[in-house]
Structures are given as structure tokens and as C-alpha cells.
Design a protein around this motif. Structure first.
Motif, PDB file in Angstrom:
ATOM      1  N   ILE A 128      82.263  33.875 110.626  1.00 25.84           N
ATOM      2  CA  ILE A 128      82.472  32.992 109.483  1.00 25.84           C
ATOM      3  C   ILE A 128      82.721  33.891 108.281  1.00 25.84           C
ATOM      4  N   THR A 129      83.242  33.312 107.217  1.00 20.56           N
ATOM      5  CA  THR A 129      83.562  34.128 106.047  1.00 20.56           C
ATOM      6  C   THR A 129      83.194  33.386 104.773  1.00 20.56           C
ATOM      7  N   ILE A 130      83.092  34.105 103.693  1.00 18.84           N
ATOM      8  CA  ILE A 130      82.754  33.498 102.401  1.00 18.84           C
ATOM      9  C   ILE A 130      83.942  32.710 101.877  1.00 18.84           C
ATOM     10  N   ASP A 131      83.677  31.475 101.478  1.00 15.28           N
ATOM     11  CA  ASP A 131      84.721  30.649 100.868  1.00 15.28           C
ATOM     12  C   ASP A 131      84.512  30.597  99.354  1.00 15.28           C
ATOM     13  N   ARG A 132      83.352  30.104  98.940  1.00 16.36           N
ATOM     14  CA  ARG A 132      83.039  30.038  97.516  1.00 16.36           C
ATOM     15  C   ARG A 132      81.546  29.752  97.349  1.00 16.36           C
ATOM     16  N   ILE A 133      81.100  29.743  96.092  1.00 12.83           N
ATOM     17  CA  ILE A 133      79.702  29.451  95.792  1.00 12.83           C
ATOM     18  C   ILE A 133      79.579  27.976  95.437  1.00 12.83           C
ATOM     19  N   ILE A 134      78.655  27.291  96.113  1.00 15.30           N
ATOM     20  CA  ILE A 134      78.360  25.884  95.838  1.00 15.30           C
ATOM     21  C   ILE A 134      76.946  25.811  95.276  1.00 15.30           C
ATOM     22  N   MET A 135      76.833  25.578  93.979  1.00 14.72           N
ATOM     23  CA  MET A 135      75.535  25.597  93.298  1.00 14.72           C
ATOM     24  C   MET A 135      74.849  26.937  93.551  1.00 14.72           C
ATOM     25  N   ASP A 136      73.706  26.920  94.244  1.00 17.42           N
ATOM     26  CA  ASP A 136      72.992  28.182  94.466  1.00 17.42           C
ATOM     27  C   ASP A 136      73.202  28.722  95.878  1.00 17.42           C
ATOM     28  N   ARG A 137      74.160  28.192  96.601  1.00 15.95           N
ATOM     29  CA  ARG A 137      74.393  28.622  97.978  1.00 15.95           C
ATOM     30  C   ARG A 137      75.831  29.092  98.177  1.00 15.95           C
ATOM     31  N   THR A 138      76.007  29.819  99.263  1.00 19.46           N
ATOM     32  CA  THR A 138      77.337  30.287  99.634  1.00 19.46           C
ATOM     33  C   THR A 138      77.932  29.348 100.672  1.00 19.46           C
ATOM     34  N   ARG A 139      79.161  28.940 100.449  1.00 17.88           N
ATOM     35  CA  ARG A 139      79.852  28.135 101.466  1.00 17.88           C
ATOM     36  C   ARG A 139      80.587  29.084 102.399  1.00 17.88           C
ATOM     37  N   PHE A 140      80.241  29.006 103.670  1.00 13.91           N
ATOM     38  CA  PHE A 140      80.892  29.807 104.701  1.00 13.91           C
ATOM     39  C   PHE A 140      81.864  28.924 105.476  1.00 13.91           C
ATOM     40  N   THR A 141      83.024  29.462 105.794  1.00 23.63           N
ATOM     41  CA  THR A 141      84.021  28.712 106.549  1.00 23.63           C
ATOM     42  C   THR A 141      84.517  29.545 107.728  1.00 23.63           C
ATOM     43  N   ILE A 142      85.238  28.887 108.622  1.00 25.62           N
ATOM     44  CA  ILE A 142      85.878  29.582 109.745  1.00 25.62           C
ATOM     45  C   ILE A 142      87.173  30.192 109.224  1.00 25.62           C
TER      46      ILE A 142
END
Length: 244
Positions: free
Chosen positions: A141-155
């Protein structure tokens, strides 16, 4: 590699007369299958998988035909490395744990929001946020963007998506939710895609889902069905399964 690097590689091999494929089409294919990696939340540009780019160039070297297989077997991640992170063995047999649920969410939704853990003891890898971080460090998985205080990971791409679908399928095998004879589904899917004969494939998928469902799966509901369906459809090379 950056996209600029990949373009320059194609230009070089074209200039020396050993790359004959259409550059635009090749760039489109490689972006879909090999691009999409970000290793920092501050990254502005995605990166291509170096090994897979070189594999594509090697397969296409002095050839008029596009590669038959877009994934290098040497780059495939072994499910057995992750098996003990996603399953629990006890007297009643093998069952899937919370990490497998996280894997199902990633495959079904295409993303998961979690904190990136920079280090953790090996014995704590079964904790969900540690497991998600492990998937990131393995490039699954890879970093997509920051959502509030968490990292959004995507395929990141279709290559990794195929790996994860394979993990889901093998997890279901481990938990005896799917039987070996279900691999006959491959021929049924081909018949559905090429000849419109969908009944055998749909009936077999429905039967396998119904037989494999536990009380927990029924609580999960639609997500379980989606993950199971994507894993089974992933058996066929005749289609690419995408998230909504």
C-alpha cells in the motif's frame, strides 16, 4: 523511477533501435501497472516500481509484441510471509483475524485510514495499525494523503491489487471458506467474458459465498461479499477488477 525517467528510458531504447512499441501506449500501461508509490506524506510526485519497468523493457526488447505477462514472477510477494499475521490456528482449525479484516477493507474500498507506525516489536505486528504499517513498508500500500490525524493508504497499481486479491483468496482457502474445485471458476469466467455465458460463473460464485459465510461474515455483510467476489474474479486474466 519518475515518469520522466521512464519516458527517457523508452526514448533511449527507441533511439538505438531495440524498442519498437508505441511509446504512448506503453507509458499508459506502465502507469496503470507500475506507478503510484509515495513514500512520504510530503511527496508531490508518484514513483514507478524500478524492477517492473526494467522487466517490461526486457520483455519488449527488440520485439513487435507487447509483453504477455505484465507481472514479473520474481517480484511476486509470497503469501506465506503474511499468513501468520492474518490467521489464527487453534483446535477448531484456522480462522481469520482482525488483520485479515483490514486486508478485506483495503481490497474492497481501495483504501484504509490508519496511523503510520515507524517501529514496533515483532510480536505486536498482529495489531491492526502495525499490520497496516507493515503492508506499507513492504510496498503493498502507499501514502495517498492525510485525513485529519491519520494517513490514508491506497493500493498503488494493478500489480499490487492482483497480489492483494491473491492474499484474500489464499486466506479464504486457509479458513476453508473456498474449495479447491472452485478453480473451475476460471473457465466459467472466460466463457462469461468472451461468450456471454454468465450463468455457470454466477451460480458457482453465489454457492461458494453462501457456503463460506460465518456469523461474523454475515455481520460484515456487503464488505465480505465484495472482497470475496473480487478475489474470485481475480482468478481470471480476462478482466481487471476495480473499486467503485
Amino acid at each position: 523511477f519518475t515518469e520522466k525517467d521512464v519516458s527517457a528510458i523508452i526514448d533511449y531504447y527507441t533511439s538505438v533501435g531495440v524498442f519498437h512499441l508505441d511509446k504512448k501506449e506503453s507509458m499508459k500501461t506502465m502507469k496503470k501497472w507500475y506507478d503510484g508509490y509515495k513514500f512520504s506524506k510530503r511527496a508531490k510526485e508518484t514513483m514507478y516500481n524500478t524492477d517492473m519497468i526494467l522487466y517490461y523493457i526486457t520483455e519488449a526488447y527488440d520485439s513487435e509484441y507487447y509483453p504477455d505477462n505484465l507481472i514479473d514472477d520474481n517480484c511476486k510477494t509470497d503469501y506465506n510471509k503474511f499468513r501468520h499475521f492474518t490467521t489464527i490456528n487453534n483446535a477448531g482449525g484456522t480462522r481469520l483475524n482482525g488483520n485479515f479484516t483490514a486486508l478485506e477493507k483495503i481490497v474492497t474500498d481501495g483504501y484504509i485510514d490508519e496511523n503510520l507506525v515507524t517501529s514496533f516489536p515483532y510480536e505486536q505486528v498482529t495489531k491492526s495499525n502495525n499490520f497496516v504499517s507493515l503492508l506499507f513498508y513492504f510496498g503493498l500500500i502507499t501514502i495517498d494523503r492525510i485525513i485529519m490525524d491519520r494517513t490514508r493508504f491506497t493500493i498503488p497499481n494493478e500489480t499490487i491489487k492482483s497480489f492483494l486479491n491473491n492474499f484474500i483468496l489464499k486466506g479464504y482457502f486457509d479458513a476453508t471458506k473456498i474449495k479447491d474445485e472452485t478453480y473451475t471458476l476460471v473457465s466459467h469466467l472466460s466463457e462469461m467474458m468472451f461468450y456471454g455465458k454468465w450463468q455457470a460463473a454466477i451460480n458457482l460464485i453465489s454457492k461458494t459465498i453462501a457456503e463460506g459465510m460465518t456469523a461474523r461474515d454475515k455481520i460484515e455483510g456487503e464488505r465480505y461479499v465484495q472482497a470475496f467476489l473480487k478475489a474470485q474474479l481475480g482468478l481470471s486474466n480476462a478482466m481487471i477488477v476495480t473499486s467503485e
